[in-house]
Design a protein around this motif. Structure first.
Motif, PDB file in Angstrom:
ATOM      1  N   MET A 123       0.864  -1.142   0.028  1.00  0.00           N
ATOM      2  CA  MET A 123      -0.153   0.038   0.039  1.00  0.00           C
ATOM      3  C   MET A 123       0.840   1.122   0.003  1.00  0.00           C
ATOM      4  N   THR A 124       0.446   2.244  -0.753  1.00  0.00           N
ATOM      5  CA  THR A 124       1.248   3.347  -1.142  1.00  0.00           C
ATOM      6  C   THR A 124       0.939   4.256   0.430  1.00  0.00           C
ATOM      7  N   ALA A 125       2.217   4.847   0.696  1.00  0.00           N
ATOM      8  CA  ALA A 125       1.900   5.682   2.009  1.00  0.00           C
ATOM      9  C   ALA A 125       1.224   6.996   1.642  1.00  0.00           C
ATOM     10  N   LYS A 126       0.250   7.341   2.499  1.00  0.00           N
ATOM     11  CA  LYS A 126      -0.457   8.632   2.544  1.00  0.00           C
ATOM     12  C   LYS A 126      -0.124   9.670   3.611  1.00  0.00           C
ATOM     13  N   MET A 127      -0.162  10.950   3.249  1.00  0.00           N
ATOM     14  CA  MET A 127       0.145  11.932   4.323  1.00  0.00           C
ATOM     15  C   MET A 127      -1.125  12.771   4.580  1.00  0.00           C
ATOM     16  N   PHE A 128      -1.528  12.811   5.864  1.00  0.00           N
ATOM     17  CA  PHE A 128      -2.516  13.689   6.242  1.00  0.00           C
ATOM     18  C   PHE A 128      -2.030  14.785   7.101  1.00  0.00           C
ATOM     19  N   ARG A 129      -2.873  15.871   6.923  1.00  0.00           N
ATOM     20  CA  ARG A 129      -2.422  17.287   7.719  1.00  0.00           C
ATOM     21  C   ARG A 129      -3.641  17.622   8.635  1.00  0.00           C
ATOM     22  N   ALA A 130      -3.452  18.410   9.586  1.00  0.00           N
ATOM     23  CA  ALA A 130      -4.661  18.880  10.548  1.00  0.00           C
ATOM     24  C   ALA A 130      -5.584  19.753   9.693  1.00  0.00           C
ATOM     25  N   ASN A 131      -6.892  19.215  10.021  1.00  0.00           N
ATOM     26  CA  ASN A 131      -8.030  20.006   9.508  1.00  0.00           C
ATOM     27  C   ASN A 131      -7.799  21.383   9.498  1.00  0.00           C
ATOM     28  N   PHE A 132      -7.372  21.997  10.863  1.00  0.00           N
ATOM     29  CA  PHE A 132      -7.657  23.311  10.925  1.00  0.00           C
ATOM     30  C   PHE A 132      -6.517  24.213  10.388  1.00  0.00           C
ATOM     31  N   GLU A 133      -5.669  23.634   9.763  1.00  0.00           N
ATOM     32  CA  GLU A 133      -4.497  24.247   8.994  1.00  0.00           C
ATOM     33  C   GLU A 133      -4.971  25.425   7.912  1.00  0.00           C
ATOM     34  N   TYR A 134      -6.155  24.800   7.603  1.00  0.00           N
ATOM     35  CA  TYR A 134      -6.561  25.767   6.700  1.00  0.00           C
ATOM     36  C   TYR A 134      -6.900  27.122   6.940  1.00  0.00           C
TER      37      TYR A 134
END
Length: 672
Positions: free
Chosen positions: A1-12
């Protein structure tokens, strides 16, 4: 499985200079809980504030300006056996929940979801069940939903389940039984009574509050420069205005002591002002400044209709005076994130009446910000007076700026006003019932006769929209005068300003509330005329009402057909506008105004004419005619105004003739 990167929602929502982002979360398959060292929040400099393993996560750096709620999550609410589960649920919301409006999820929204997380953890702990079991087994989930007793909890949990269901179970570790539980929570929410609207403040109480605030702010405005200089001297001189014991602690002998507080205030001509408001020491001065800020903020709420958070987000330079069509237009610029999914630049029109509140608040803001090395343009208009350091409260200057929320009643300007004057009277209670006859006001403790009215910022918003959208609802002359300018500006720019619509264009702006509430406000004004049995109505439409709406029918309109009546106003089938002679019911553009004559209403088939108002107009017209005669008894203006007076008097005689002949039912008795 290809690694996925997630960022905090509030960064927007985070501005570049506000804070550094937390760690990104990388997964390459399976449920992967972050390590205890994973950074969930940072300060401006990039230093970690909170890590995943901490029991307190501090997100204050990521709050939107003006957000008044908490931004710290203390996981000690959860039993140790469930604390890691609580953190994982929260982490999923921060990093994986998808916003319904294609933007991030703000800290304020995440904090609201925490109410559901707390209840869920508490339920699972009390039943000795795992969170996975509660979420995956329908009988447990339904049982938990039955413990939620408010619309807020139900709708919040419905959203929480919806978010978790959309996160793949191989990431979250939770298999939601079905979205039926989310549906069940929403349906139970619908079955509960509607949340009660904030009441429209009775006109007597609102007028009294505006008067008290005006007197107070005018008094402060006259002394604000001296007050600022006095406070600056205290800030920069460690002995000035300090008491005997404090100066002795600093090693000063009696004959070398600086003036104590009262003597020091007299140097700046403030002794009478501070004595009047019970300010006798430096902590008391801090409280005084805080209450002045509260007075300014309440005054701005009254004259703009903005929300609590919107007002707290205002900057020092928020008030702008623009020239539009050779007239000064007062606008307040700020930001809102309410219901728009992201921070948005927005404007509110106000009137010159609000300028003094801004001037005072600006000078206090500059004073406080000088202690914090904050650039003037970036200064919050309502920065907390705690930064002055007068109360002994320690505050971290590297932490997010604290605005003055006035959460404590002791910080409110209302402490300077006589509560006896704000006791709810019969006329105030009758006003509440007339506006919303379906609400059981008798059962609400806050609104009982003899109770002191408790003002809230949400009340000002709805009250302003209600009174401005229909001036006929303002029966108190003082309040008419107090709202005159803001009524004109709001009507002009919110209802007709298509060129500036982007400044007011979001669904929860007061301009939308005005348009939404106007049918209700118009219907109330019309019903007040129909229910008024003190005098007969004349004019074509007035006679129609008199002949076709009996006293019983008027009571029926008030109680039974009100919703239908509001619906007709909303559809444009009915309209109501106050006129000098009574009212106008035309739904089309008025062609009588072109004549610029009050008497033009006499022949209009949509006019309601009240004898009492006709008498008032005639009295004023006679005075005007006499003034014109004294200046030039042969002028065209005199002939025009004299003709107007004769038409009005002629109509008055016709009314008297009808009444003397007994051809009109007496509205007080119902007999001929």
């Amino acid at each position: 499985m290809t690694a996925k990167m997630f960022r905090a929602n509030f960064e927007y929502f985070v501005q570049d200079d506000q804070a550094s982002f937390p760690d990104a979360f990388e997964i390459d398959g399976g449920v992967q809980v972050p390590s205890d060292e994973f950074v969930v929040s940072r300060n401006k400099q990039g230093d970690p504030i909170s890590r995943y393993g901490d029991d307190v996560w501090d997100f204050r750096n990521y709050r939107l300006a003006g957000d008044s709620g908490s931004a710290r999550i203390n996981f000690e609410f959860a039993h140790k056996d469930y604390r890691n589960e609580a953190k994982w649920l929260t982490f999923l919301l921060i990093y994986f929940a998808e916003s319904s409006v294609n933007y991030g999820v703000s800290i304020a929204t995440i904090m609201n979801y925490m109410k559901s997380v707390r209840r869920l953890i508490g339920y699972a702990s009390s039943k000795s069940r795992s969170i996975e079991a509660v979420l995956s087994e329908k009988k447990y989930l339904d049982e938990f939903i039955r413990t939620l007793e408010t619309k807020t909890l139900l709708t919040g949990f419905s959203s929480l389940v919806g978010h978790l269901a959309r996160i793949p179970s191989d990431i979250s570790g939770y298999k939601i039984s079905s979205l039926y539980s989310s549906f069940l929570a929403r349906e139970k929410s619908k079955a509960l009574p509607e949340d009660l609207q904030h009441p429209v403040i009775p006109p007597r109480l609102l007028s009294l509050l505006i008067f008290d605030l005006e007197v107070f702010l005018n008094e402060i405005l006259a002394s604000i420069d001296s007050l600022v200089c006095f406070t600056e001297k205290i800030m920069h001189d460690p002995l000035f205005a300090r008491c005997d014991s404090k100066q002795r602690q600093l090693g000063v002998r009696r004959r070398e002591m600086a003036p104590f507080f009262y003597e020091a205030s007299s140097v700046y001509g403030l002794e009478e002002l501070l004595l009047k408001y019970g300010v006798s020491n430096i902590p008391g001065l801090s409280k005084f400044l805080t209450r002045i800020q509260h007075a300014c903020r309440i005054y701005i709420h009254i004259y703009t209709g903005m929300r609590h958070s919107e007002c707290l987000s205002l900057k020092h330079n928020a008030l702008v005076i623009e020239k539009i069509m050779d007239r000064d237009v007062y606008k307040v610029f700020g930001d809102t994130s309410k219901f728009v999914g992201q921070k948005k630049r927005v404007a509110w029109v106000t009137s010159k009446d609000a300028v003094k509140a801004f001037e005072i608040a600006q000078k206090i803001s500059i004073l406080i910000c000088s202690q914090c090395d904050i650039l003037q343009d970036d200064a919050p208009l309502f920065i907390s007076a705690v930064y002055l350091g007068f109360t002994g409260v320690k505050i971290d200057l590297n932490a997010p700026l604290v605005t003055q929320k006035h959460a404590n009643k002791d910080q409110e300007v209302f402490n300077y006003f006589s509560s006896d004057l704000y006791v709810i009277e019969d006329s105030d209670f009758d006003h509440l019932v007339a506006i919303d006859p379906f609400r059981t006001w008798q059962k609400e403790k806050a609104f009982q006769l003899g109770s002191v009215w408790r003002f809230t910022t949400h009340q000002f918003r709805r009250t302003l929209a209600f009174y401005v959208s229909q001036s006929a609802n303002v029966s108190i002359p003082a309040l008419k005068s107090q709202l005159k300018h803001i009524s004109r500006e709001m009507t002009l720019y919110y209802c007709n300003a298509s060129a500036c619509i982007s400044e007011f264009d979001h669904d929860e702006h007061i301009s939308h509330l005005m348009r939404e509430i106007k049918p209700e406000s118009d219907a109330h004004a019309y019903l007040a005329v129909v229910a008024d049995r003190t005098e007969p109505l004349f004019g074509a439409y007035g006679r129609f009402v008199d002949r076709n709406v009996t006293e019983r029918e008027s009571e029926g309109l008030l109680l039974n057909d009100r919703k239908e009546l509001v619906s007709r106003f909303r559809k444009g089938e009915l309209a109501y506008k106050e006129t000098p002679l009574g009212a106008c019911m035309t739904t089309s553009q008025c062609d009588k105004k072109l004549l610029r004559l009050v008497s033009a209403c006499i022949s209009c088939d949509r006019a309601i004419i009240k004898p009492s108002k006709l008498e008032q107009v005639i009295t004023r017209q006679r005075i005007f005619v006499d003034e014109l005669k004294s200046k030039d008894d042969s002028s065209i203006a005199l002939r025009t105004e004299l003709s107007e007076l004769e038409d009005l008097e002629s109509y008055q005689r016709r009314i008297a003739l009808l009444r003397n002949k007994g051809g009109l039912a007496c509205k007080t008795t119902g007999k001929h």
